[in-house]
Design a protein around this motif. Sequence first.
Motif, short mmCIF file in Angstrom:
data_model
loop_
_atom_site.label_atom_id
_atom_site.label_comp_id
_atom_site.label_asym_id
_atom_site.label_seq_id
_atom_site.Cartn_x
_atom_site.Cartn_y
_atom_site.Cartn_z
N MET A 212 0.85 -1.20 0.00
CA MET A 212 0.00 0.00 0.00
C MET A 212 0.87 1.23 0.00
O MET A 212 0.60 2.21 -0.71
N ILE B 232 2.07 1.82 -3.54
CA ILE B 232 1.17 2.14 -4.66
C ILE B 232 0.44 3.46 -4.44
O ILE B 232 0.11 4.14 -5.42
N ILE B 233 0.23 3.86 -3.19
CA ILE B 233 -0.52 5.11 -2.97
C ILE B 233 0.25 6.32 -3.52
O ILE B 233 -0.31 7.10 -4.30
N LEU C 189 0.13 6.42 -7.29
CA LEU C 189 -1.15 6.75 -7.93
C LEU C 189 -1.57 8.19 -7.74
O LEU C 189 -2.49 8.66 -8.41
N ILE C 190 -0.95 8.93 -6.79
CA ILE C 190 -1.45 10.29 -6.56
C ILE C 190 -0.56 11.36 -7.15
O ILE C 190 -0.96 12.51 -7.23
#
Lengths: 127, 432
Positions: free
Chosen positions: B90, B93-94, B97-98
Amino acid sequence: MTTDHASYLPVLLIVLMAIAFAVGNIVLSRLLGPRREGAVKATTYESGMDPIGGARKRFNVRFYVLAMIFLVFDVEIIFLYPWAVSFAHVDPRSPDGALFLGRVLFFLFTTVVAYIYAWRKGVFRFE
Amino acid sequence: MLEFLDEVVTGQLVVSVAVILVILHVNLVGVAYLILLERKLSAWIQDRIGPNRCGPVGLFQPIADGVKLLVKEDYKPKGADLALFSLAPMAIIIPALIGWVVIPWGGEWAMPEFTLPVLGTFGGQRVVVAGADVGIGVIFLLAVASLGVYGVTLGGWASNNKYSLFGGLRATAGMISYEIPMGASILAVLLLSGAVRPQTLIEQQVAGGWYVVAQPLAALLFFVCILAEANRAPFDNAEAEQELVGGYHTEYSSMRFGMFLLAEYAHLITSSAFLALLFLGGYHLPFVGWTSPAAVGLGPALVKVVVFFTKVFFIVSFMMLVRWTIPRVRWDQVMKLAWNALIPLGIALVVLTAALVYLEWTAWWQTLLMNAAVAAAVLAIQPLMPGPAEKNRRVPLAGSRFCPIAPEPVSAESEAPTTGGRPASRGLAGVS
């Protein structure tokens, strides 16, 4: 220029969506995947050998030194950002221009001294 | 309450939410198909066929991969720290993705006025076709890009696997080291632009020439750094297969592994967009009127999005070609490149650019000349730099400590040289 807090609302939205994506994936694969335990299966993969001891070991001190040196340099670079953005708007002919440049050059100079010291002390020898 | 809504729900917010909803999905699908593209490219370079079973020319391969990853066992090795083990994918990937949310894909759009039943009337002003029109966009991108290092560190530590630990440590050291020259190369651009708002950066590049022309060395530095930040070859020591199996994701399976994979490619898209934004003029194409900031209609905005994505596509493809063309660099060389070459180069660029700004010599050819001078100076200084350490020089095998034959053979009959029950020499004289 005032900070427009409303312009950060979409950032909040995308952060929430990214968290939902991450958590959702883990939950989905836990729900869909099989669960079969096994003593041999649970050993860590170390090239097919039986692992000798755990991995919670001491590791080379050079990583700690590197992290500290990184902190010095990264914080320095971050400090330079506000200066860089405002320096373009300062009139260089005014006394402020020379002051702006001189202060930052001195700031950089201290870091360069630290850099040379670290190099001479062998921080950047990785072999 | 309603007055509050009026203030918050502006045309910009509506556009932002629409852009986020569209681009997040474009991004996720794009990531899946980038993996296929990479496999196809590597197959082409290595004279293979590549995935061709699922659908026409393997086009359904990403879907099959995704479904397979979802239905595999979500497995945890013995002794792993469960909380950190789940947190690591997590945490990687967070941020991946932002980051792209501040990229102004479509530039400014003169939004026509329209009315929605509950929320009221918006538009009538200019909005930026971006996920979020944030004033500190570049710093946001830089900050989010460096958050990715946590996932790597946690994944390496939590797996209770020595390969993972070493891979995680190497990756962490590499990523943090390359962040410094990356910051310096961005500084060299910001000194010229004097703005951190992405839209303003592009407008300035349209007016004064792309920064890749004004600061080619900084662009090169930035490109090398984003390769290293994304753990891509030739700097992918974190997952050097020959030494470390899979590096920090050795013990991961199922969708947790999938998230590491997705994050790598999502990071690739974000950092390529960052490169296009800073150095390649963003959505701008020279001599095409519709891609200049003066064009604010809906058609130009869509054309700009397409131009921006095409640039990103070409940069990502170039990174893939680099991966399959250049062999992996040894870890100590990677670190040396960062600390002994790129960081001094970056600081020199910042100081010289500051001097040029002070002298008001900021036309593109003046900074270009400065860059050329720096490159010439680097080439001149390079022979004077200390060479590689003695240990890494080439040593002849015969007579070295790695030689299978003992340097001074003891008389073979009297005493078979054994160590711990095994013959020391490889059956030349010792074994009966």
